[in-house]
Structures are given as structure tokens and as C-alpha cells.
Design an enzyme around this catalytic site. Structure first.
Site, PDB file in Angstrom:
ATOM      1  N   ARG A 121       0.841  -1.214   0.000  1.00 47.64           N
ATOM      2  CA  ARG A 121       0.000   0.000   0.000  1.00 47.64           C
ATOM      3  C   ARG A 121       0.869   1.254   0.000  1.00 47.64           C
ATOM      4  NH1 ARG A 121      -2.475  -3.895  -0.710  1.00 47.64           N
ATOM      5  NH2 ARG A 121      -4.289  -4.679   0.399  1.00 47.64           N
ATOM      6  N   SER A 174     -10.644   1.061   4.508  1.00 47.77           N
ATOM      7  CA  SER A 174      -9.700   0.723   5.582  1.00 47.77           C
ATOM      8  C   SER A 174      -8.969   1.987   6.006  1.00 47.77           C
ATOM      9  CB  SER A 174      -8.670  -0.291   5.090  1.00 47.77           C
ATOM     10  OG  SER A 174      -9.303  -1.444   4.623  1.00 47.77           O
ATOM     11  N   GLU A 219      -3.632   4.382   6.538  1.00 54.74           N
ATOM     12  CA  GLU A 219      -3.620   4.247   5.089  1.00 54.74           C
ATOM     13  C   GLU A 219      -4.225   5.518   4.475  1.00 54.74           C
ATOM     14  OE1 GLU A 219      -4.896   0.368   3.486  1.00 54.74           O
ATOM     15  OE2 GLU A 219      -6.238   1.558   2.251  1.00 54.74           O
TER      16      GLU A 219
HETATM   17  P1  NAP Z   1      -9.154 -10.423   4.779  1.00 56.76           P
HETATM   18  O1  NAP Z   1      -9.327 -11.117   3.471  1.00 56.76           O
HETATM   19  O2  NAP Z   1      -9.923 -10.876   5.961  1.00 56.76           O
HETATM   20  O3  NAP Z   1      -7.621 -10.324   5.124  1.00 56.76           O
HETATM   21  C1  NAP Z   1      -7.201  -9.691   6.308  1.00 56.76           C
HETATM   22  C2  NAP Z   1      -5.701  -9.593   6.263  1.00 56.76           C
HETATM   23  O4  NAP Z   1      -5.137 -10.873   6.102  1.00 56.76           O
HETATM   24  C3  NAP Z   1      -5.149  -8.737   5.168  1.00 56.76           C
HETATM   25  O5  NAP Z   1      -4.000  -8.129   5.682  1.00 56.76           O
HETATM   26  C4  NAP Z   1      -4.740  -9.712   4.098  1.00 56.76           C
HETATM   27  O6  NAP Z   1      -3.603  -9.243   3.412  1.00 56.76           O
HETATM   28  C5  NAP Z   1      -4.365 -10.916   4.917  1.00 56.76           C
HETATM   29  N1  NAP Z   1      -4.676 -12.163   4.213  1.00 56.76           N
HETATM   30  C6  NAP Z   1      -5.865 -12.823   4.220  1.00 56.76           C
HETATM   31  N2  NAP Z   1      -5.772 -13.964   3.512  1.00 56.76           N
HETATM   32  C7  NAP Z   1      -4.511 -14.008   3.030  1.00 56.76           C
HETATM   33  C8  NAP Z   1      -3.821 -14.926   2.226  1.00 56.76           C
HETATM   34  N3  NAP Z   1      -4.408 -16.045   1.764  1.00 56.76           N
HETATM   35  N4  NAP Z   1      -2.524 -14.657   1.916  1.00 56.76           N
HETATM   36  C9  NAP Z   1      -1.927 -13.541   2.360  1.00 56.76           C
HETATM   37  N5  NAP Z   1      -2.531 -12.625   3.139  1.00 56.76           N
HETATM   38  C10 NAP Z   1      -3.813 -12.861   3.476  1.00 56.76           C
HETATM   39  O7  NAP Z   1      -9.421  -8.853   4.601  1.00 56.76           O
HETATM   40  P2  NAP Z   1     -10.674  -8.020   4.225  1.00 56.76           P
HETATM   41  O8  NAP Z   1     -10.688  -6.884   5.161  1.00 56.76           O
HETATM   42  O9  NAP Z   1     -11.905  -8.867   4.062  1.00 56.76           O
HETATM   43  O10 NAP Z   1     -10.249  -7.474   2.802  1.00 56.76           O
HETATM   44  C11 NAP Z   1     -10.191  -8.309   1.661  1.00 56.76           C
HETATM   45  C12 NAP Z   1      -9.093  -7.832   0.739  1.00 56.76           C
HETATM   46  O11 NAP Z   1      -9.402  -6.536   0.234  1.00 56.76           O
HETATM   47  C13 NAP Z   1      -7.749  -7.735   1.413  1.00 56.76           C
HETATM   48  O12 NAP Z   1      -6.784  -8.095   0.464  1.00 56.76           O
HETATM   49  C14 NAP Z   1      -7.644  -6.259   1.767  1.00 56.76           C
HETATM   50  O13 NAP Z   1      -6.307  -5.829   1.844  1.00 56.76           O
HETATM   51  C15 NAP Z   1      -8.386  -5.618   0.620  1.00 56.76           C
HETATM   52  N6  NAP Z   1      -9.041  -4.354   1.019  1.00 56.76           N
HETATM   53  C16 NAP Z   1      -8.377  -3.186   0.999  1.00 56.76           C
HETATM   54  C17 NAP Z   1      -9.044  -2.031   1.376  1.00 56.76           C
HETATM   55  C18 NAP Z   1      -8.382  -0.714   1.383  1.00 56.76           C
HETATM   56  O14 NAP Z   1      -9.042   0.295   1.697  1.00 56.76           O
HETATM   57  N7  NAP Z   1      -7.124  -0.641   1.098  1.00 56.76           N
HETATM   58  C19 NAP Z   1     -10.363  -2.071   1.777  1.00 56.76           C
HETATM   59  C20 NAP Z   1     -10.979  -3.256   1.784  1.00 56.76           C
HETATM   60  C21 NAP Z   1     -10.311  -4.406   1.424  1.00 56.76           C
HETATM   61  P3  NAP Z   1      -3.678  -8.165   2.234  1.00 56.76           P
HETATM   62  O15 NAP Z   1      -4.138  -6.877   2.814  1.00 56.76           O
HETATM   63  O16 NAP Z   1      -2.266  -8.115   1.766  1.00 56.76           O
HETATM   64  O17 NAP Z   1      -4.593  -8.698   1.190  1.00 56.76           O
END
Ligand code: NAP
Length: 335
Positions: free
Chosen positions: A164, A235, A331
Site C-alpha cells: 500500500r 480501511s 492508510e
Molecule cells: P481479509 O481477506 O480478511 O484479510 C485480512 C488480512 O489478512 C489482510 O491483511 C490480508 O492481506 C491478509 N490475508 C488474508 N488472507 C490471506 C492470504 N491467503 N494470503 C496472504 N494474506 C492474506 O481482509 P478483508 O478486510 O476482508 O479485505 C479483503 C481484501 O481486500 C484484502 O486483500 C484487503 O487488503 C483488501 N481491502 C483493501 C481495502 C483498502 O481500503 N485498502 C479495503 C478493503 C479491502 P492483504 O491486505 O495483503 O490482502
């Protein structure tokens, strides 16, 4: 370029918070951006670039500078065997880019469906979701350097992508005008993340880019607030990456924790810490709260102020630090 004066930043950001901007300069072309920079120089103003304002928490006081509103349109395609290089104007909505690519049946961008913002903002943050990151698709950006006036092309190495993060997050004089991404005609679904794997077991068809994009949007719509209803920038904090030693002391204290290997240590879902360790899911102070379905997301109800949201975010960061000794980073940016 069109010029507007005294425009509320509430109208230009998804948090729907902020004071008036002295000037808003809307740019539909690189020539417009150059004209805007001349305007800014002649009036001796500071400036900030905004796309959709979906990763921004603006201050309440009048911003005496200029907001450069990036609206450059356009899609150019160069096809080379399996690879397709697509150059987007920085003002194209990211969701429109994803829909366009996925509907052609081209692979690479589908896991990044449902992310708000513009294509020009995507490299700033190196957007990522469900195991895909912008840098994996990235070819180059055309950048206008507001200090030198020079227009140049940056490749991936020059962009210094991190989690990020990129060079653009720390150098606001570099204005992204166009972004070139490489997608492919052939590809494989990337369904390793829990939510996607779960959708497959529930029978969701995830065999084409368009179907995966649709499923990702559906998953996100349940987990993340609708920006047209809620004041939020998604986020608010980054998921922390901690050392192996810090991780060992956390597991000693709390037992098993979800964790994922990262380049510089171990990545921990902050939502888990907020929910299961600090019991802050849905935590509220007045009109500001952590979203019930995903506590990493900070929501502000109508008529909130920067100061209150800022204090709330600091309180959350302090609670995390006191309990876990982890310093979390924001972020969301404050222009
Ligand atoms: P999630 O899938 O529950 O994941 C939570 C955390 O665990 C994140 O840090 C994700 O890394 C990590 N993670 C989960 N499964 C993984 C795997 N198989 N391998 C490596 N890392 C893993 O999170 P969520 O909140 O529901 O979001 C889903 C995805 O959308 C995530 O990738 C999240 O980063 C992204 N997202 C980003 C934003 C934003 O505003 N930037 C908002 C919503 C969602 P990563 O973050 O590296 O994926």
C-alpha cells in the site's frame, strides 16, 4: 481546465468531511494539468491532486491552495500475442477499468474489483485485494513533475512499490497523468483468499474474469460500507507487518493468531486485533465508529469534523499500541 472557487471538500471526498478549498481546478487532459500548474505558480499556491477522494480525510479549515481534480479520460490498447497493454487516463474510474477489462475476458485485474477511486490513484497506494496487487499488472505511468515541468515515464522500479505504498505517496509534486497496465488473454483464477475459496465451495461460478469480478463485488458489498451512504474512506489503517520476535511474543500472550508471511516480517490482520483482542468491533464515540462488518473501516456519520475523526483514530491507534506494542500506520491520507 475549469476553475471553481470555494468548493467544499465534503463534496469531493468519500468521508464527506472537510472545509472549503480556495480553488478547484478540473483537468481533462495533460495540457489542462500543465495549465493548472501555471495557474498555481502565478498565484503562488500550494496544491493537492484528488481523484475520487476515496482515501482522504480533509481538514476542517479553508484550504487556501488549489485542488487539482484529475479527470483525464481515455483508454488506449496495444495487443501483443497473449499480453494486452492498456493505457488509461488518470481520471478513469478504477471500477470502469476493471469492468472494461473483465468484460473482454482478459485476466489480471478481476480480484481488484469493487475498489473505489480512479486509475491514477491506484499506483499511489499500490492498491491490493484478495491476493492481487497493482504492481503485478503494472507497466508504467506518465508523470508530470510539478517542480521541473518535465513529463516522463516511470517503470515499476522507479515507482518503488511497497505494501500500500509507492514513491508517489511521499512526493506529491509527481502528478500521475496516465497509467499503463498489462493484462493477458489467458489466465487462472486466483482464489486462495478465504472469502473467495468460501464462495467457490458455496457454488459461485468463478471461471471467468467477469464472474470473479462480480463475485468480488458481491463479497465486498457485504463487508464494506456503501460510500454513497456512509462517510468513510474504507480501511483507515494498514495491516501491520511485525517482526518474527514481536509475533512470537503476541502468540505467547494471546495464543494462535492469523498471520501471513510478508517481505519484511509477518503481516497480521488488524481487524483481528481490533475485534478479538481489543473487542472494538462497532466501537463508537459520538458519530464516529468502527464498522461492524469490518472494524478496520472507520465510518463517520453526517456533519462530522476532521478533529473528531482524527482524535478517534488516534485513540484506536493508542489502544492497539498499549495492548500489543504495535504502532499502526494510517492508510488514509490528509492532504
Ligand atoms: P481479509 O481477506 O480478511 O484479510 C485480512 C488480512 O489478512 C489482510 O491483511 C490480508 O492481506 C491478509 N490475508 C488474508 N488472507 C490471506 C492470504 N491467503 N494470503 C496472504 N494474506 C492474506 O481482509 P478483508 O478486510 O476482508 O479485505 C479483503 C481484501 O481486500 C484484502 O486483500 C484487503 O487488503 C483488501 N481491502 C483493501 C481495502 C483498502 O481500503 N485498502 C479495503 C478493503 C479491502 P492483504 O491486505 O495483503 O490482502
Amino acid at each position: 481546465m475549469t476553475v471553481r472557487e470555494y468548493v467544499s471538500l465534503r463534496e469531493l471526498t468519500t468521508f464527506k468531511v472537510g472545509g472549503l478549498a480556495r480553488y478547484v481546478l478540473t483537468c481533462d487532459s495533460i495540457a489542462d494539468v500543465q495549465e493548472a500548474l501555471t495557474f498555481i505558480r502565478e498565484k503562488n499556491l500550494s496544491f493537492r491532486v484528488l481523484g475520487s477522494g476515496s482515501n482522504v480525510l480533509a481538514r476542517d479549515e479553508v484550504y487556501e491552495g488549489a485542488i487539482l481534480l484529475m479527470r483525464i479520460p481515455g483508454i488506449r490498447i496495444v495487443e501483443k500475442d497473449d499480453a494486452i497493454d492498456i493505457t488509461f487516463g488518470a481520471g478513469v474510474l478504477w471500477e470502469d477499468a476493471v469492468s472494461f477489462v473483465a468484460e473482454q475476458g482478459w485476466w489480471g485485474i478481476e480480484n481488484l474489483a469493487g475498489i473505489p477511486g480512479t486509475v491514477g490513484a491506484a499506483p499511489v497506494q499500490n492498491i491490493g485485494a484478495y491476493g492481487a496487487e497493482l504492481k503485478q499488472l503494472f507497466v508504467s505511468v506518465t508523470v508530470l513533475n510539478s517542480l521541473s515541468g518535465e513529463l516522463s515515464v516511470y517503470d515499476a522500479a522507479a515507482c518503488q512499490f511497497g505494501y500500500r505504498d509507492s514513491i508517489f505517496k511521499h512526493n506529491q509534486h509527481l502528478i500521475i497523468c496516465e497509467v499503463t497496465l498489462r493484462v493477458t488473454r489467458t489466465g487462472e483464477p486466483r482464489l486462495g483468499y478465504g472469502d473467495l475459496a468460501q464462495a467457490v465451495t458455496e457454488g459461485t461460478d468463478m471461471t471467468t474474469p467477469a464472474r470473479i469480478a462480480k463475485a468480488v463485488r458481491e463479497i465486498r458489498s457485504h463487508k464494506f460500507p456503501d460510500l454513497s451512504i456512509y462517510g468513510t474512506a474504507g480501511s483507515f489503517f494498514k495491516n501491520p507487518i511485525i517482526t518474527h520476535e514481536a509475533f512470537a511474543s503476541l502468540t505467547e500472550k494471546y495464543g494462535a493468531l492469523p498471520s501471513f508471511p510478508a517481505v519484511s516480517g509477518i503481516k497480521i490482520p488488524l481487524a483481528f486485533i481490533l475485534d478479538k483482542i481489543l473487542h472494538l468491533r462497532g466501537y463508537r464515540e459520538g458519530n464516529v465508529y468502527l464498522f461492524g462488518n469490518q472494524p478496520l473501516v472507520l465510518v463517520a456519520e453526517q456533519h462530522e469534523t476532521f478533529d473528531h475523526i482524527n482524535d478517534f483514530a488516534n485513540t484506536i491507534a493508542e489502544k492497539v499500541f498499549v495492548e500489543t506494542n504495535i504502532s499502526i500506520e494510517r492508510e488514509v491520507q490528509t492532504p
